[in-house]
Design a protein around this motif. Structure first.
Motif, PDB file in Angstrom:
ATOM      1  N   MET A  69      69.785 101.199  40.845  1.00  0.00           N
ATOM      2  CA  MET A  69      68.787 101.852  41.680  1.00  0.00           C
ATOM      3  C   MET A  69      67.408 101.253  41.408  1.00  0.00           C
ATOM      4  O   MET A  69      67.135 100.736  40.324  1.00  0.00           O
ATOM      5  N   LYS A  70      66.511 101.353  42.391  1.00  0.00           N
ATOM      6  CA  LYS A  70      65.137 100.912  42.223  1.00  0.00           C
ATOM      7  C   LYS A  70      64.332 101.994  41.499  1.00  0.00           C
ATOM      8  O   LYS A  70      64.550 103.190  41.703  1.00  0.00           O
ATOM      9  N   ALA A  71      63.413 101.551  40.651  1.00  0.00           N
ATOM     10  CA  ALA A  71      62.630 102.500  39.862  1.00  0.00           C
ATOM     11  C   ALA A  71      61.350 101.842  39.372  1.00  0.00           C
ATOM     12  O   ALA A  71      61.247 100.607  39.309  1.00  0.00           O
ATOM     13  N   ILE A  72      60.379 102.674  39.032  1.00  0.00           N
ATOM     14  CA  ILE A  72      59.213 102.227  38.274  1.00  0.00           C
ATOM     15  C   ILE A  72      59.576 102.381  36.805  1.00  0.00           C
ATOM     16  O   ILE A  72      59.964 103.467  36.365  1.00  0.00           O
ATOM     17  N   ILE A  73      59.429 101.305  36.038  1.00  0.00           N
ATOM     18  CA  ILE A  73      59.965 101.280  34.670  1.00  0.00           C
ATOM     19  C   ILE A  73      58.834 101.113  33.653  1.00  0.00           C
ATOM     20  O   ILE A  73      57.987 100.219  33.788  1.00  0.00           O
ATOM     21  N   CYS A  74      58.844 101.985  32.660  1.00  0.00           N
ATOM     22  CA  CYS A  74      57.974 101.839  31.496  1.00  0.00           C
ATOM     23  C   CYS A  74      58.805 101.199  30.386  1.00  0.00           C
ATOM     24  O   CYS A  74      59.639 101.865  29.774  1.00  0.00           O
ATOM     25  N   GLN A  75      58.594  99.901  30.174  1.00  0.00           N
ATOM     26  CA  GLN A  75      59.347  99.175  29.140  1.00  0.00           C
ATOM     27  C   GLN A  75      58.645  99.206  27.795  1.00  0.00           C
ATOM     28  O   GLN A  75      59.286  99.096  26.745  1.00  0.00           O
ATOM     29  N   GLU A  76      57.323  99.336  27.831  1.00  0.00           N
ATOM     30  CA  GLU A  76      56.533  99.501  26.604  1.00  0.00           C
ATOM     31  C   GLU A  76      55.358 100.396  26.942  1.00  0.00           C
ATOM     32  O   GLU A  76      54.867 100.428  28.069  1.00  0.00           O
ATOM     33  N   HIS A  77      54.921 101.155  25.969  1.00  0.00           N
ATOM     34  CA  HIS A  77      53.852 102.116  26.212  1.00  0.00           C
ATOM     35  C   HIS A  77      52.551 101.400  26.542  1.00  0.00           C
ATOM     36  O   HIS A  77      52.219 100.387  25.930  1.00  0.00           O
ATOM     37  N   GLY A  78      51.841 101.950  27.528  1.00  0.00           N
ATOM     38  CA  GLY A  78      50.588 101.330  27.930  1.00  0.00           C
ATOM     39  C   GLY A  78      50.020 102.017  29.156  1.00  0.00           C
ATOM     40  O   GLY A  78      50.371 103.158  29.483  1.00  0.00           O
ATOM     41  N   MET A  79      49.140 101.298  29.843  1.00  0.00           N
ATOM     42  CA  MET A  79      48.451 101.823  31.008  1.00  0.00           C
ATOM     43  C   MET A  79      49.279 101.559  32.270  1.00  0.00           C
ATOM     44  O   MET A  79      50.278 100.837  32.237  1.00  0.00           O
ATOM     45  N   PRO A  80      48.868 102.125  33.417  1.00  0.00           N
ATOM     46  CA  PRO A  80      49.677 101.985  34.638  1.00  0.00           C
ATOM     47  C   PRO A  80      49.978 100.542  35.034  1.00  0.00           C
ATOM     48  O   PRO A  80      51.071 100.277  35.562  1.00  0.00           O
ATOM     49  N   GLU A  81      49.056  99.614  34.766  1.00  0.00           N
ATOM     50  CA  GLU A  81      49.309  98.225  35.171  1.00  0.00           C
ATOM     51  C   GLU A  81      50.468  97.590  34.416  1.00  0.00           C
ATOM     52  O   GLU A  81      51.001  96.543  34.821  1.00  0.00           O
ATOM     53  N   SER A  82      50.893  98.218  33.309  1.00  0.00           N
ATOM     54  CA  SER A  82      52.009  97.666  32.542  1.00  0.00           C
ATOM     55  C   SER A  82      53.374  98.091  33.089  1.00  0.00           C
ATOM     56  O   SER A  82      54.406  97.586  32.650  1.00  0.00           O
ATOM     57  N   LEU A  83      53.380  99.008  34.046  1.00  0.00           N
ATOM     58  CA  LEU A  83      54.634  99.474  34.620  1.00  0.00           C
ATOM     59  C   LEU A  83      55.249  98.404  35.521  1.00  0.00           C
ATOM     60  O   LEU A  83      54.542  97.605  36.140  1.00  0.00           O
ATOM     61  N   ILE A  84      56.573  98.407  35.614  1.00  0.00           N
ATOM     62  CA  ILE A  84      57.307  97.386  36.355  1.00  0.00           C
ATOM     63  C   ILE A  84      58.148  98.044  37.445  1.00  0.00           C
ATOM     64  O   ILE A  84      58.761  99.100  37.230  1.00  0.00           O
ATOM     65  N   PHE A  85      58.179  97.420  38.620  1.00  0.00           N
ATOM     66  CA  PHE A  85      59.084  97.850  39.685  1.00  0.00           C
ATOM     67  C   PHE A  85      60.351  97.020  39.570  1.00  0.00           C
ATOM     68  O   PHE A  85      60.316  95.794  39.654  1.00  0.00           O
ATOM     69  N   GLY A  86      61.480  97.686  39.322  1.00  0.00           N
ATOM     70  CA  GLY A  86      62.706  96.937  39.098  1.00  0.00           C
ATOM     71  C   GLY A  86      63.930  97.806  39.245  1.00  0.00           C
ATOM     72  O   GLY A  86      63.924  98.801  39.984  1.00  0.00           O
ATOM     73  N   ASP A  87      64.994  97.454  38.535  1.00  0.00           N
ATOM     74  CA  ASP A  87      66.278  98.141  38.650  1.00  0.00           C
ATOM     75  C   ASP A  87      66.661  98.808  37.341  1.00  0.00           C
ATOM     76  O   ASP A  87      66.464  98.241  36.267  1.00  0.00           O
ATOM     77  N   LEU A  88      67.207 100.018  37.457  1.00  0.00           N
ATOM     78  CA  LEU A  88      67.792 100.743  36.336  1.00  0.00           C
ATOM     79  C   LEU A  88      69.197 101.190  36.738  1.00  0.00           C
ATOM     80  O   LEU A  88      69.493 101.350  37.932  1.00  0.00           O
ATOM     81  N   PRO A  89      70.081 101.419  35.773  1.00  0.00           N
ATOM     82  CA  PRO A  89      71.408 101.919  36.105  1.00  0.00           C
ATOM     83  C   PRO A  89      71.329 103.284  36.784  1.00  0.00           C
ATOM     84  O   PRO A  89      70.457 104.104  36.473  1.00  0.00           O
ATOM     85  N   ASP A  90      72.231 103.540  37.723  1.00  0.00           N
ATOM     86  CA  ASP A  90      72.294 104.851  38.350  1.00  0.00           C
ATOM     87  C   ASP A  90      72.601 105.918  37.298  1.00  0.00           C
ATOM     88  O   ASP A  90      73.458 105.712  36.433  1.00  0.00           O
ATOM     89  N   PRO A  91      71.919 107.071  37.352  1.00  0.00           N
ATOM     90  CA  PRO A  91      72.227 108.144  36.394  1.00  0.00           C
ATOM     91  C   PRO A  91      73.551 108.811  36.732  1.00  0.00           C
ATOM     92  O   PRO A  91      74.000 108.791  37.889  1.00  0.00           O
ATOM     93  N   LYS A  92      74.174 109.389  35.728  1.00  0.00           N
ATOM     94  CA  LYS A  92      75.408 110.139  35.886  1.00  0.00           C
ATOM     95  C   LYS A  92      75.164 111.595  35.475  1.00  0.00           C
ATOM     96  O   LYS A  92      74.386 111.862  34.552  1.00  0.00           O
ATOM     97  N   ALA A  93      75.824 112.493  36.158  1.00  0.00           N
ATOM     98  CA  ALA A  93      75.647 113.923  35.865  1.00  0.00           C
ATOM     99  C   ALA A  93      76.496 114.318  34.666  1.00  0.00           C
ATOM    100  O   ALA A  93      77.725 114.234  34.705  1.00  0.00           O
TER     101      ALA A  93
END
Length: 326
Positions: free
Chosen positions: A1-25
């Motif tokens: 799925m597409k997501a905004i990803i926080c890979q390391e702590h920081g400010m908004p410009e450090s966020l990445i638009f990319g892919d993460l695994p689909d969540p499971k219930a």
């Protein structure tokens, strides 16, 4: 799925638009196809690792969502596939899908658009809990709201008026104060140009305000506390200007006042039934047209970091919302 990803702590410009695994219930969870996610100040804190809740990296910010149920976990009976819901996920909302514990999920009232629903829980939930449960605001009392044109501030102005208070809105520009007037403020203070304490005294005939709603912190806290009435209630909601206030403790003594913390997220967990009652009341008022969220801007999922930056820059009027086109 597409997501905004926080890979390391920081400010908004450090966020990445990319892919993460689909969540499971998991058991007692559902997966929501996200249609909209509210933008809130805790989102700014959580990506910097400054919030009370600290998810493991990588994660997506975004704490309140609206959408429809696409998967149910073991033991879930309250919701079924296709149900429209709103939910407090804490984080994970800036994504196409999110898994949420069912005790944090609410049925979406008929006819309520997802973009409105996803901008309701944090702001109105926080402000209603603060004014009703903590301050026990009474009809005819005077309420001062700092940061009054932000998400929680504007909700406090609107709810204060609905609860019968005389509302004084304080903000940093005339544009913001004009918006507060439209939402029910009787008086306004531009605390960038006016002396906050003196203006409070002028507007109250020297008595002071009964309740202060403070999501801002910093230097404004002491000035507002000096303008509180005898036996007033001071609500500590947050520190949007980035500075935790240092309060001279002789002031509560001299004022005979109470300083109260407002941590709605914890309240909604520890006193869940009372929180559900509050939310049901808010939903009723929304459906009746008595309160109406002011959405300052809609953002695409890719633009979500811009929304967080707008909060940091104090440029967000009302609430921002990330709309996800599935």
């Amino acid at each position: 799925m597409k997501a905004i990803i926080c890979q390391e702590h920081g400010m908004p410009e450090s966020l990445i638009f990319g892919d993460l695994p689909d969540p499971k219930a998991a058991a007692k969870q559902i997966v929501i196809q996200v249609e909209a996610c509210g933008v809130n100040f805790p989102d700014v804190l959580i990506i910097q690792n400054k919030y009370q809740f600290k998810p493991e990296l990588p994660f997506s910010p975004g704490g309140e969502v609206a959408g429809r149920v696409i998967e149910v976990g073991e033991g879930v009976k309250q919701f079924k596939l296709g149900d429209s819901v709103l939910a407090l996920c804490g984080w994970g909302g800036f994504a196409e899908k999110v898994a949420v514990d069912i005790d944090r999920v609410f049925p979406l009232p008929p006819g309520l658009p997802s973009e409105i629903a996803a901008t309701t829980l944090y702001t109105y939930g926080t402000s209603f809990h603060a004014l009703k449960d903590r301050a026990q605001l009474k009809e005819g009392e005077t309420l001062l709201v700092l940061g009054a044109a932000g998400g929680v501030g504007l909700a406090a102005v609107e709810l204060g008026k609905l609860l019968g208070a005389h509302v004084i809105a304080a903000a940093s520009s005339q544009e913001k104060l004009d918006l507060c007037k439209k939402k029910g403020a009787s008086e306004t203070i531009n605390y960038e140009k006016e002396d906050l304490k003196n203006r409070i005294k002028e507007l109250t005939g020297g008595k002071g305000v009964d309740v202060v709603y403070d999501p801002v912190g910093g230097n404004f806290t002491e000035a507002a506390l000096r303008g509180i009435a005898w036996k007033g209630r001071y609500l500590i909601v947050g520190f949007a200007n980035g500075e935790i206030s240092q309060i001279p403790m002789n002031l509560p003594l001299l004022k005979g006042c109470s300083i109260m913390g407002v941590f709605w997220g914890q309240f909604s967990k520890l006193e869940s039934e009372k929180s559900f009652q509050n939310i049901r009341q808010l939903m009723q008022w929304i459906q009746e047209g008595k309160i109406q969220q002011h959405i300052g801007r809609k953002y695409s999922l890719e633009e979500a970091p811009e929304a967080l930056q707008a909060i940091l820059d104090r440029k967000m009027l009302g609430k921002g919302v990330v709309v996800i086109r599935n």
